[in-house]
Design a protein around this motif. Sequence first.
Motif, short mmCIF file in Angstrom:
data_model
loop_
_atom_site.label_atom_id
_atom_site.label_comp_id
_atom_site.label_asym_id
_atom_site.label_seq_id
_atom_site.Cartn_x
_atom_site.Cartn_y
_atom_site.Cartn_z
N UNK A 4 -5.06 4.30 26.78
CA UNK A 4 -5.46 3.00 26.74
C UNK A 4 -5.29 2.85 25.04
N UNK A 5 -5.23 2.32 25.22
CA UNK A 5 -4.35 1.87 24.05
C UNK A 5 -5.23 0.99 23.29
N UNK A 6 -6.42 0.39 23.95
CA UNK A 6 -7.54 -0.05 22.93
C UNK A 6 -8.73 0.52 22.99
N UNK A 7 -8.33 2.33 23.05
CA UNK A 7 -9.03 3.13 22.56
C UNK A 7 -8.99 3.46 20.78
N UNK A 8 -7.70 3.28 20.87
CA UNK A 8 -7.02 3.38 19.55
C UNK A 8 -6.43 2.86 18.41
N UNK A 9 -6.23 1.41 18.56
CA UNK A 9 -5.72 0.03 18.14
C UNK A 9 -3.91 0.44 18.64
N UNK A 10 -3.77 0.63 17.03
CA UNK A 10 -2.16 0.68 16.68
C UNK A 10 -1.56 1.37 15.75
N UNK A 11 -0.86 2.15 15.76
CA UNK A 11 -0.18 2.88 15.29
C UNK A 11 0.17 1.80 13.09
N UNK A 34 -0.10 4.47 7.56
CA UNK A 34 -0.76 6.26 6.97
C UNK A 34 -2.35 5.08 5.55
N UNK A 87 1.72 14.04 9.13
CA UNK A 87 2.11 13.20 9.67
C UNK A 87 3.41 12.48 9.84
N UNK A 120 10.34 3.48 11.03
CA UNK A 120 9.31 4.43 11.15
C UNK A 120 8.88 4.28 9.62
N UNK A 152 7.06 1.39 8.84
CA UNK A 152 5.55 0.87 9.67
C UNK A 152 4.48 2.55 9.09
N UNK A 153 4.25 3.22 8.68
CA UNK A 153 3.90 4.54 8.11
C UNK A 153 3.36 4.17 6.30
N UNK A 177 6.16 -4.33 10.09
CA UNK A 177 6.67 -4.54 11.57
C UNK A 177 6.99 -4.04 12.39
N UNK A 178 8.11 -3.60 11.68
CA UNK A 178 9.05 -2.90 12.49
C UNK A 178 9.77 -4.43 12.75
#
Lengths: 323, 380
Positions: B1-8, B11, B20, B41, B44-45, B64-65
């Motif tokens: 469920x995407x909304x539980x974690x927000x987004x990547x 770090x 990680x 990668x 974003x990290x 943002x990639x």
Amino acid sequence: MAETVNRPPFDPELEASLALMAADLPPTLTPEMIPLMRQSMIGQDARLDDLFAEAGVERRDRTIPGHEGDEIQVSVLSRQGRTGVGPGVFHTHGGGMIMGDRFVGVDLLLGWIKDFDAVVVTVEYRLAPEFPDPYPVRDCYAGLVWTAEHAEELGIDPDRILIAGASAGGGLAAGTALLARDEGGPALAGQVLICPMLDDRDQTVSTVQVDGVGVWDRGSNVTGWSALLGDRRGTADVSVYAAPARATDLVGLPPAFIDCGSVEVFRDEDVAYATALWAAGVQAELHVWAGGFHGFEMMAAHTALAKAARTARDSWVARALGA
Amino acid sequence: MQELVGRLTALDPEASETLKVVSYFDVLVAGGVGLQALLRGAAVLSGTVAGAYDGRRTHRVGPDGDRLTEPAPAEPAPAEPAPAEPAPAGDVPAGDVPVGDVRAGDVGEVPQGSVVTNRHWPTRPIADGSVWLEREGRPHANDEMVIERLALAVDLVGARRPGRPENALEAAIDGARDAEERRTALSRLRLDPAREVRIAALPVSHDVAGVPSTVVATPYGLVRAVLLGRDTKLPGPAGIGPLRPAVQLPESFRTAVLVLRLLPRSGPGSDSRSASVMDAADLGIVLAAVSALEPVAAQQPDVVALARLDARTRVVLDELAAAESVRAAATALGMHHSTLQARHEALTSELGYDPRSLPGRARFQLARLLLRLVDDHADR
């Protein structure tokens, strides 16, 4: 762990993202986890203000009548200083029917405010299990009716209203579109169903494949549907508005955009819904993104797959709105 | 469920998240991605622009990639900003310096042929160029780890091109390929299938010069396989597989990986393994026992009991089980003899056996090895 089920592999970028988030995200949500999950989503308001400010978006909150006339909230989002008339988007948020608020997933829509000068109305429907079916979908429908009735005041062109939602919000959007058709409600220019949750019956191949892995697996899905429907889940006593996959008559529905990942519980029900729409003569566009888990576009927005999904959806919306 | 974690998102700038970072790039390399995905990668990290110069072109990706087409910002000269230079987007003819400003003082610090970037940015050389993070202001806790794993990953995906000798080794140790394919690979390695050979498993960041080596994805992350010659000098950490005919390389490599996983960590809480070399031949039947028990190790009461202890207590136990006497163990641990005597008695009652007795030592050693397999993130 013995692998007994064949399952398409995750896209490598998404698999790497999952590995990073695994600690905060058990694959399976059980009913007793609901309060904790809701707790973890509180306190987003400051982040929201930043998000809206950065996007040049203005937010106005309104109290409106929901199901049976009970008061519910909506937020109206539009470009700062906007005047005149443009398209409207009625948004039903995701969260498995059991969590989230009206701002969850709204960042998928902010681009439409900027690109098409759209006004977004996002509805705070009441959540299961405290408010089981039909509260959520009826609150959504009440919000859509209010939006259409106040179109002029909101600067919305009544001929260009889309309904959009992700996950549970995608199911609610599809259910609301069915209600609008059957009860002579507002005309919709289109329905944007983002990895929608449509089927309470737990019988597809994809639900077997995505069990204990990925995001919003089979167990989580059973948790969500059980909260919404209680003992009725999977029985004949479930309306098409609660579980649109059960609808046998889809004639006359608005054009649909449907997308999902190839590694998510909802894959097969989403593909089936698109197929049924075509069979009923309804225009639909379907994207099944290879190696995508549920909600990949929001959780791993930096990945190639997420960008492709966003681009494809925005293109459809532009066509649907005649932009 | 995407909304539980927000987004990547990036770090924590203050906290080291080595595991990680390692797992993110390991999964990407195992998935056979290309340079762009690796840069996404890293960006974003780290939450900042990641760049690479591959000997032909400069690539830059934002947090943002998204790919950036403009050149990297030039390093301002002391006291006055450098003039912005227009730079060609897209392909740059070889020999041109694609971005940045070359300043006399920099030339000695930058490998010839790689793009010149800001000297303060974290950077690493790669096969034909370099990779960097465009970090302005204070470095973040994970910058060095991100750039190190990015450089390693870029070289690894580059080395995967067909026709390179390391691909022959990759095929030779891959049990999923049929015998015919593996024999072909052996002939490319100039190995007689019947000849007995030894293969070692190393952490991916280590390598041995002068012998065939390749990197493969295993369920435990990326591992480097090195084919040992008659007198190859092998630095630790490494696990050596049993001496077997070359046709059996897949099986002996699997064993080598198991032995590598049995190596202790270099210290409590450390992510790296101690620089020792462990040989399957020295483990004998213990290796067979460990291998057979691995699927049920996590449920074994003796393993659970060790897992419950803190790292320091396990160090004390190691010393108690191995030392000639409690007195010698106390000296090695820098503890008082009577203090350790009391700890010994307390631990004996807690474990339900005496790790210094003959049967107790066997129980302790087996449980200790199994714990290393079970618990991949704790100290060893």
